[in-house]
Design a protein around this motif. Structure first.
Motif, PDB file in Angstrom:
ATOM      1  N   HIS A 136       5.614  -9.768   0.010  1.00 45.12           N
ATOM      2  CA  HIS A 136       6.325  -9.135   1.115  1.00 45.12           C
ATOM      3  C   HIS A 136       5.291  -8.552   2.066  1.00 45.12           C
ATOM      4  O   HIS A 136       4.149  -8.283   1.685  1.00 45.12           O
ATOM      5  CB  HIS A 136       7.254  -8.030   0.607  1.00 45.12           C
ATOM      6  CG  HIS A 136       8.298  -8.522  -0.359  1.00 45.12           C
ATOM      7  ND1 HIS A 136       9.384  -9.264   0.040  1.00 45.12           N
ATOM      8  CD2 HIS A 136       8.401  -8.372  -1.706  1.00 45.12           C
ATOM      9  CE1 HIS A 136      10.128  -9.549  -1.018  1.00 45.12           C
ATOM     10  NE2 HIS A 136       9.548  -9.022  -2.102  1.00 45.12           N
ATOM     11  N   ARG A 137       5.701  -8.348   3.298  1.00 49.01           N
ATOM     12  CA  ARG A 137       4.810  -7.777   4.296  1.00 49.01           C
ATOM     13  C   ARG A 137       4.274  -6.442   3.801  1.00 49.01           C
ATOM     14  O   ARG A 137       5.017  -5.581   3.329  1.00 49.01           O
ATOM     15  CB  ARG A 137       5.560  -7.584   5.614  1.00 49.01           C
ATOM     16  CG  ARG A 137       4.694  -7.041   6.735  1.00 49.01           C
ATOM     17  CD  ARG A 137       5.509  -6.875   8.022  1.00 49.01           C
ATOM     18  NE  ARG A 137       4.678  -6.308   9.066  1.00 49.01           N
ATOM     19  CZ  ARG A 137       3.880  -7.011   9.861  1.00 49.01           C
ATOM     20  NH1 ARG A 137       3.819  -8.332   9.725  1.00 49.01           N
ATOM     21  NH2 ARG A 137       3.161  -6.427  10.793  1.00 49.01           N
ATOM     22  N   ARG A 153       2.823 -12.243   6.443  1.00 48.09           N
ATOM     23  CA  ARG A 153       4.071 -12.970   6.213  1.00 48.09           C
ATOM     24  C   ARG A 153       3.803 -14.079   5.208  1.00 48.09           C
ATOM     25  O   ARG A 153       2.670 -14.538   5.035  1.00 48.09           O
ATOM     26  CB  ARG A 153       4.622 -13.552   7.512  1.00 48.09           C
ATOM     27  CG  ARG A 153       3.780 -14.650   8.128  1.00 48.09           C
ATOM     28  CD  ARG A 153       4.403 -15.214   9.406  1.00 48.09           C
ATOM     29  NE  ARG A 153       3.643 -16.316   9.938  1.00 48.09           N
ATOM     30  CZ  ARG A 153       2.581 -16.196  10.718  1.00 48.09           C
ATOM     31  NH1 ARG A 153       2.143 -14.982  11.046  1.00 48.09           N
ATOM     32  NH2 ARG A 153       1.960 -17.262  11.170  1.00 48.09           N
ATOM     33  N   ARG A 154       4.857 -14.473   4.563  1.00 49.36           N
ATOM     34  CA  ARG A 154       4.763 -15.583   3.620  1.00 49.36           C
ATOM     35  C   ARG A 154       4.866 -16.897   4.389  1.00 49.36           C
ATOM     36  O   ARG A 154       5.675 -17.022   5.318  1.00 49.36           O
ATOM     37  CB  ARG A 154       5.888 -15.489   2.591  1.00 49.36           C
ATOM     38  CG  ARG A 154       5.891 -16.629   1.582  1.00 49.36           C
ATOM     39  CD  ARG A 154       6.917 -16.400   0.504  1.00 49.36           C
ATOM     40  NE  ARG A 154       6.972 -17.509  -0.426  1.00 49.36           N
ATOM     41  CZ  ARG A 154       7.656 -17.505  -1.551  1.00 49.36           C
ATOM     42  NH1 ARG A 154       8.375 -16.432  -1.881  1.00 49.36           N
ATOM     43  NH2 ARG A 154       7.650 -18.545  -2.340  1.00 49.36           N
TER      44      ARG A 154
END
Length: 201
Positions: A120-121, A73-74
């Motif tokens: 992105h994931r 995750r960011r």
């Protein structure tokens, strides 16, 4: 050349003082030291620095490994420009939480800086770790090490030249002070009789 001509001209000049000849020899010696010794010092320092830095490059390449990390995750915060010393100046870094495997196969995870602008994931990117998977800086590049060694050599050459010039100026300063002291002593001897009839003035 001026120093050499000056020494040759002063050799048989009846007005030549010993200090004039010494001053010319000091200038000539300083010139030779700046032209010969300073570059030699620079070359030696550069060679030593190059050897040490290239050894550091080899050691870092042996102990640091590039592995692939996967974005989980960011993390908060806006992207920012990479350090100009380690990047191209156009690289944007984003903080993410990621998973990766150490070179020995041990799974690891944590907050890292990625080169992804919009991570992105599941996105993959490269990071550097030690053998146990701990994050480390990118190993020193060979060309960068050579650049640092060259700069060290140039700096040492300029420092040696400045040291020689400082020594020359110090010697001349002491000679001038001694010369003025002798003049003061001569004036003290001559001063009381200066201009009187029969004193030879």
């Amino acid at each position: 050349m001026r120093a050499i001509r000056g020494i040759w001209r002063w050799r048989h000049n009846p007005l030549r003082r010993t200090t004039d000849l010494v001053e010319a020899w000091v200038a000539l010696s300083a010139l030779f030291l700046v032209l010969l010794a300073a570059p030699l010092v620079g070359a030696v320092v550069g060679a030593v620095a190059q050897s040490a830095l290239q050894q550091a490059v080899r050691d870092q390449r042996d102990s640091r490994h590039e592995v692939t990390a996967v974005v989980v995750r960011r993390l908060g915060g806006s992207p920012f420009e990479a350090d100009p010393d380690t990047g191209t100046g156009r690289d944007t870094r984003t903080r993410v939480f990621a998973d990766w495997k150490a070179p020995d196969g041990t799974p690891a995870h944590g907050a890292v800086m990625s080169g992804l602008q919009t991570p992105h994931r599941g996105d993959r990117f490269s990071i550097w770790t030690d053998v146990h998977g701990r994050l480390v800086a990118r190993p020193l590049d060979s060309a960068t090490a050579t650049t640092h060694a060259v700069l060290a050599g140039i700096g040492a050459a300029f420092a040696a030249a400045a040291f020689v010039e400082g020594g020359r100026r110090m010697i001349l300063w002491r000679m001038v002070r001694r010369r003025y002291a002798r003049w003061d002593q001569a004036w003290e001897r001559v001063g009381p009789d200066w201009g009187r009839t029969g004193t030879g003035s």
